[in-house]
Design an enzyme around this catalytic site. Structure first.
Site, PDB file in Angstrom:
ATOM      1  CG  ASP A 128      -1.904  -1.149   1.122  1.00 21.47           C
ATOM      2  OD1 ASP A 128      -2.372  -1.308   0.069  1.00 21.47           O
ATOM      3  OD2 ASP A 128      -2.214  -1.728   2.336  1.00 21.47           O
ATOM      4  CG  ASP A 147      -6.328  -1.669  -1.561  1.00 22.03           C
ATOM      5  OD1 ASP A 147      -6.903  -2.699  -2.028  1.00 22.03           O
ATOM      6  OD2 ASP A 147      -5.578  -1.078  -0.977  1.00 22.03           O
TER       7      ASP A 147
END
Length: 173
Positions: A128, A147
């Site tokens: 991330d 995401d």
């Protein structure tokens, strides 16, 4: 020479898989870049008090759900992603010619699922790097392109469901 109409019908909306491939490619290239440009948890402020680049590893699911597990969650989430991806491909194939909105939504969710699946299986964690925050008081969990694609696709799916209910259209099986 095969009939183009027959070919398009038998493929359904699988032509939208190009969007899935694009999402996976952008996701993986961006993760590779940030993993090589930043050290773990380093932040580069892009918009003060609102937006930063960072590097974080997530061994869990959304919002680091089950991230503190002993490693079994890696394979559980991988299995879930494989099953969901298979369902999405079948669903995409069965869509009608006029289901473009739904095809885009499914392709986005599929691209995001496959992007994170690759990380989970190959690396053991999801990379991330996008961090949204408000001053130093509120931080949304770090996320990535995959995401984002899943979120946009899911919102599109929800909007499609509400539209179908409101107009009385039949939902495709």
């Amino acid at each position: 020479m095969p009939d183009a109409t027959l070919s398009n019908t038998s493929l359904g909306r699988l032509a939208w898989l190009w969007l899935t491939v694009l999402i996976v490619a952008v996701d993986q290239v961006s993760k590779y870049y940030f993993e090589n440009a930043l050290s773990l948890y380093q932040q580069i402020i892009v918009i003060p008090d609102y937006f930063s680049w960072t590097l974080a590893y997530n061994t869990g699911a959304a919002f680091s759900f089950l991230a503190d597990g002993a490693g079994w969650q890696r394979w559980l989430f991988a299995l879930i992603a494989v099953v969901v991806s298979a369902v999405l491909v079948v669903w995409l194939k069965r869509l009608g010619r006029d289901d473009t909105w739904l095809a885009i939504a499914l392709a986005l969710v599929l691209g995001g699922a496959l992007g994170n699946l690759y990380d989970r299986v190959v690396l053991g964690h999801v990379i991330d790097f996008i961090l949204v925050h408000w001053q130093n008081r509120w931080y949304f969990p770090a996320f990535n392109v995959a995401d984002s694609a899943i979120t946009v696709g899911a919102i599109m799916l929800a909007l499609d469901m509400f539209k179908s209910k409101k107009t009385g259209e039949t939902v495709n099986d």
